[in-house]
Design an enzyme around this catalytic site. Sequence first.
Site, PDB file in Angstrom:
ATOM      1  N   ARG A  31      35.151  51.980 -23.394  1.00 26.77           N
ATOM      2  CA  ARG A  31      35.566  52.932 -24.438  1.00 26.77           C
ATOM      3  C   ARG A  31      34.356  53.619 -25.066  1.00 26.77           C
ATOM      4  O   ARG A  31      34.495  54.574 -25.806  1.00 26.77           O
ATOM      5  CB  ARG A  31      36.362  52.195 -25.528  1.00 26.77           C
ATOM      6  CG  ARG A  31      37.733  51.704 -25.038  1.00 26.77           C
ATOM      7  CD  ARG A  31      38.846  52.545 -25.626  1.00 26.77           C
ATOM      8  NE  ARG A  31      40.083  52.490 -24.880  1.00 26.77           N
ATOM      9  CZ  ARG A  31      41.139  51.732 -25.187  1.00 26.77           C
ATOM     10  NH1 ARG A  31      41.087  50.937 -26.234  1.00 26.77           N
ATOM     11  NH2 ARG A  31      42.230  51.776 -24.462  1.00 26.77           N
ATOM     12  N   GLU A  43      39.594  52.667 -14.507  1.00 25.39           N
ATOM     13  CA  GLU A  43      41.016  53.012 -14.342  1.00 25.39           C
ATOM     14  C   GLU A  43      41.575  52.381 -13.069  1.00 25.39           C
ATOM     15  O   GLU A  43      42.685  51.858 -13.054  1.00 25.39           O
ATOM     16  CB  GLU A  43      41.210  54.539 -14.273  1.00 25.39           C
ATOM     17  CG  GLU A  43      41.058  55.252 -15.609  1.00 25.39           C
ATOM     18  CD  GLU A  43      42.134  54.854 -16.620  1.00 25.39           C
ATOM     19  OE1 GLU A  43      43.195  54.376 -16.213  1.00 25.39           O
ATOM     20  OE2 GLU A  43      41.888  55.000 -17.825  1.00 25.39           O
ATOM     21  N   GLY A  87      41.812  41.395  -5.665  1.00 20.86           N
ATOM     22  CA  GLY A  87      42.966  41.692  -4.809  1.00 20.86           C
ATOM     23  C   GLY A  87      43.134  43.190  -4.598  1.00 20.86           C
ATOM     24  O   GLY A  87      42.319  43.988  -5.063  1.00 20.86           O
ATOM     25  N   TYR A  88      44.203  43.556  -3.900  1.00 20.69           N
ATOM     26  CA  TYR A  88      44.458  44.969  -3.567  1.00 20.69           C
ATOM     27  C   TYR A  88      43.154  45.654  -3.143  1.00 20.69           C
ATOM     28  O   TYR A  88      42.698  46.619  -3.751  1.00 20.69           O
ATOM     29  CB  TYR A  88      45.068  45.718  -4.750  1.00 20.69           C
ATOM     30  CG  TYR A  88      46.373  45.142  -5.227  1.00 20.69           C
ATOM     31  CD1 TYR A  88      47.561  45.373  -4.529  1.00 20.69           C
ATOM     32  CD2 TYR A  88      46.435  44.362  -6.369  1.00 20.69           C
ATOM     33  CE1 TYR A  88      48.760  44.841  -4.963  1.00 20.69           C
ATOM     34  CE2 TYR A  88      47.640  43.814  -6.799  1.00 20.69           C
ATOM     35  CZ  TYR A  88      48.794  44.066  -6.089  1.00 20.69           C
ATOM     36  OH  TYR A  88      49.974  43.537  -6.523  1.00 20.69           O
ATOM     37  N   TYR A 126      48.058  59.856 -12.211  1.00 27.14           N
ATOM     38  CA  TYR A 126      47.735  59.124 -13.434  1.00 27.14           C
ATOM     39  C   TYR A 126      46.217  59.047 -13.647  1.00 27.14           C
ATOM     40  O   TYR A 126      45.709  59.385 -14.727  1.00 27.14           O
ATOM     41  CB  TYR A 126      48.336  57.700 -13.391  1.00 27.14           C
ATOM     42  CG  TYR A 126      47.829  56.861 -14.521  1.00 27.14           C
ATOM     43  CD1 TYR A 126      48.395  56.970 -15.791  1.00 27.14           C
ATOM     44  CD2 TYR A 126      46.724  56.019 -14.357  1.00 27.14           C
ATOM     45  CE1 TYR A 126      47.900  56.251 -16.861  1.00 27.14           C
ATOM     46  CE2 TYR A 126      46.223  55.289 -15.420  1.00 27.14           C
ATOM     47  CZ  TYR A 126      46.815  55.414 -16.666  1.00 27.14           C
ATOM     48  OH  TYR A 126      46.296  54.707 -17.713  1.00 27.14           O
ATOM     49  N   ASP A 144      52.113  56.525 -16.934  1.00 27.38           N
ATOM     50  CA  ASP A 144      52.271  55.296 -16.151  1.00 27.38           C
ATOM     51  C   ASP A 144      53.453  54.503 -16.716  1.00 27.38           C
ATOM     52  O   ASP A 144      54.204  55.009 -17.562  1.00 27.38           O
ATOM     53  CB  ASP A 144      50.975  54.462 -16.158  1.00 27.38           C
ATOM     54  CG  ASP A 144      50.667  53.921 -17.539  1.00 27.38           C
ATOM     55  OD1 ASP A 144      51.324  54.339 -18.518  1.00 27.38           O
ATOM     56  OD2 ASP A 144      49.775  53.066 -17.655  1.00 27.38           O
ATOM     57  N   CYS A 198      54.483  47.619 -27.610  1.00 32.32           N
ATOM     58  CA  CYS A 198      55.782  47.915 -26.991  1.00 32.32           C
ATOM     59  C   CYS A 198      55.812  47.289 -25.596  1.00 32.32           C
ATOM     60  O   CYS A 198      55.862  47.969 -24.577  1.00 32.32           O
ATOM     61  CB  CYS A 198      56.011  49.428 -26.933  1.00 32.32           C
ATOM     62  SG  CYS A 198      57.721  49.829 -26.548  1.00 32.32           S
ATOM     63  N   CYS A 208      54.727  48.179 -34.964  1.00 31.64           N
ATOM     64  CA  CYS A 208      54.684  49.467 -34.257  1.00 31.64           C
ATOM     65  C   CYS A 208      54.593  50.634 -35.235  1.00 31.64           C
ATOM     66  O   CYS A 208      55.352  50.702 -36.208  1.00 31.64           O
ATOM     67  CB  CYS A 208      55.931  49.597 -33.402  1.00 31.64           C
ATOM     68  SG  CYS A 208      55.973  51.150 -32.501  1.00 31.64           S
ATOM     69  N   CYS A 214      61.800  55.346 -33.967  1.00 35.72           N
ATOM     70  CA  CYS A 214      62.171  54.874 -32.626  1.00 35.72           C
ATOM     71  C   CYS A 214      63.697  54.685 -32.565  1.00 35.72           C
ATOM     72  O   CYS A 214      64.250  53.802 -33.212  1.00 35.72           O
ATOM     73  CB  CYS A 214      61.457  53.561 -32.321  1.00 35.72           C
ATOM     74  SG  CYS A 214      61.996  52.826 -30.772  1.00 35.72           S
TER      75      CYS A 214
HETATM   76  S1  SF4 Z   1      59.708  50.291 -32.379  1.00 38.94           S
HETATM   77 FE1  SF4 Z   1      60.262  51.238 -30.453  1.00 38.94          FE
HETATM   78  S2  SF4 Z   1      58.348  52.022 -29.627  1.00 38.94           S
HETATM   79 FE2  SF4 Z   1      57.849  50.579 -31.246  1.00 38.94          FE
HETATM   80  S3  SF4 Z   1      57.559  48.614 -30.198  1.00 38.94           S
HETATM   81 FE3  SF4 Z   1      59.690  48.705 -30.863  1.00 38.94          FE
HETATM   82  S4  SF4 Z   1      60.765  49.543 -29.101  1.00 38.94           S
HETATM   83 FE4  SF4 Z   1      58.618  49.998 -28.783  1.00 38.94          FE
END
Ligand code: SF4
Length: 342
Positions: A31, A43, A87-88, A126, A144, A198, A208, A214
Site C-alpha cells: 500500500r 494483485e 500453488g496455481y 480485474y 471481483d 462484508c 459496516c 444497505c
Molecule cells: S450492511 Fe450490507 S454491505 Fe454492510 S456488511 Fe452488512 S450486508 Fe454487507
Amino acid sequence: MKNHKQNPHFILIGNQILKWYGQNARELPFRNTKNPYNIWICEIIFQQTRIAQGMQHYENFVARFPDVKTLANAHSDEVLLYWKGLGYYSRALNIHKASHQIMNDFGGVFPEKYEDILYLKGIGKYTAAAVSSICFGKQIPAIDGNFYRVLSRIYADDFDISSSQAYKYYENLALEMIPSNAAGDFNQAMMDLGSEVCKPRNPLCSECPVQENCIAFQTGKISEFPVKTKKVKVESLELQYYFVGFQEEFLIKQRGDDFIWKKLFEFPTDIPDDFREFSINEKIVKHKLTHKNLVININRVVLSSKSQLDKFAFDNGFSIINKDNSQQKSFPKPLENYIDGL
Ligand code: SF4
C-alpha cells in the site's frame, strides 16, 4: 473509461466507503507504493492466496526480482521456485511471460494504458483495472467477487453474478458511485470491505459504513445476495504416479507446457513391467483444482540396485534427486506433500 452522469445517492455511499477506508485501511507493504510492477505482482499473488499466507512470498519475490528486467532475465525454474507454496503455478509462468512481453513490446517500461495492461499474459480485466486505477489514477472499477458481493447486498440487486454480463453490469453500477479520481482508493476499499466486513458468511454489519443504506441488511435478506445460478462444472480426473527410488534417491521429470501443472516436476507416470515386483505400497490422494477433482494414485517402487535407477533415468529422460535437493524444485502440491512425508 468515461464516467457517465452519477447518481447522488450512490455517490454518497461511495463516499461513505472511501471515508471508512481512510480510517480502516489495512496496513500492507504494497500500500506504500504505486509502482505498477509491485502492484501487479501482489494483485496476482493475492487473487488466490490469503494475505497472511502470501505476504512472505510477495516480499521474497520482489526482493529477488525487484523489476521487470530482472524477472525477464531469470530462468523460469527459478521463478517457479519463488512461487513454491503458493500453488496455481501457472500464475508464475504467466508473470514471467508477461515480463518478456513488457521487455519486447513496451521497451521494458510497464504500460500505462488499460488495453495494453490487459494484453499482458495472465492479466484479466480485474488486475488491469486495479493496476490502472491504483498506479495511473484511471477511473476504472476493479470488479471481483468482493465487489459483486458488497454491491449486490447494498442494492439488494439480483443480477446473476454467474452471467457473462455480470462484469459489465457491476462495472456500470460501480461507476455510478465512485467519486471523481478516486477509483484507486475505492477499489482497495472494496477489497478490504469485502474481505474484512462484508464477508461471504456472517458479515459484520454492525461495523459496516453503509449499514443504513444497505437494502439487504435493512430488509433482512443478506443471505439471498449475491445471486449465482450457474454451477461451475467440476470434472473428475484420475492420475497414476510411480515414486521410483533406490535408497535416498528417486526419479523426477519436468512436465510440459500443456494441461495442468505446467513446468512443474513430477514422478514417472508409467514403469516397465519388471519394476512392478518392486512395488511396496500405494497411496491414494485426493486433491482439488479450480475445475477438477483429482484422485492421485502414488505407487511406491523401491528398486534393488542403483544401476536399475540410473538406466531407467537415462533411457527415459528422468533426473535423479534426493529429498534434500528436491527443495530446489517445484512440484504439484500433492507430490510435494508426498515427498515431505518420506
Ligand atoms: S450492511 Fe450490507 S454491505 Fe454492510 S456488511 Fe452488512 S450486508 Fe454487507
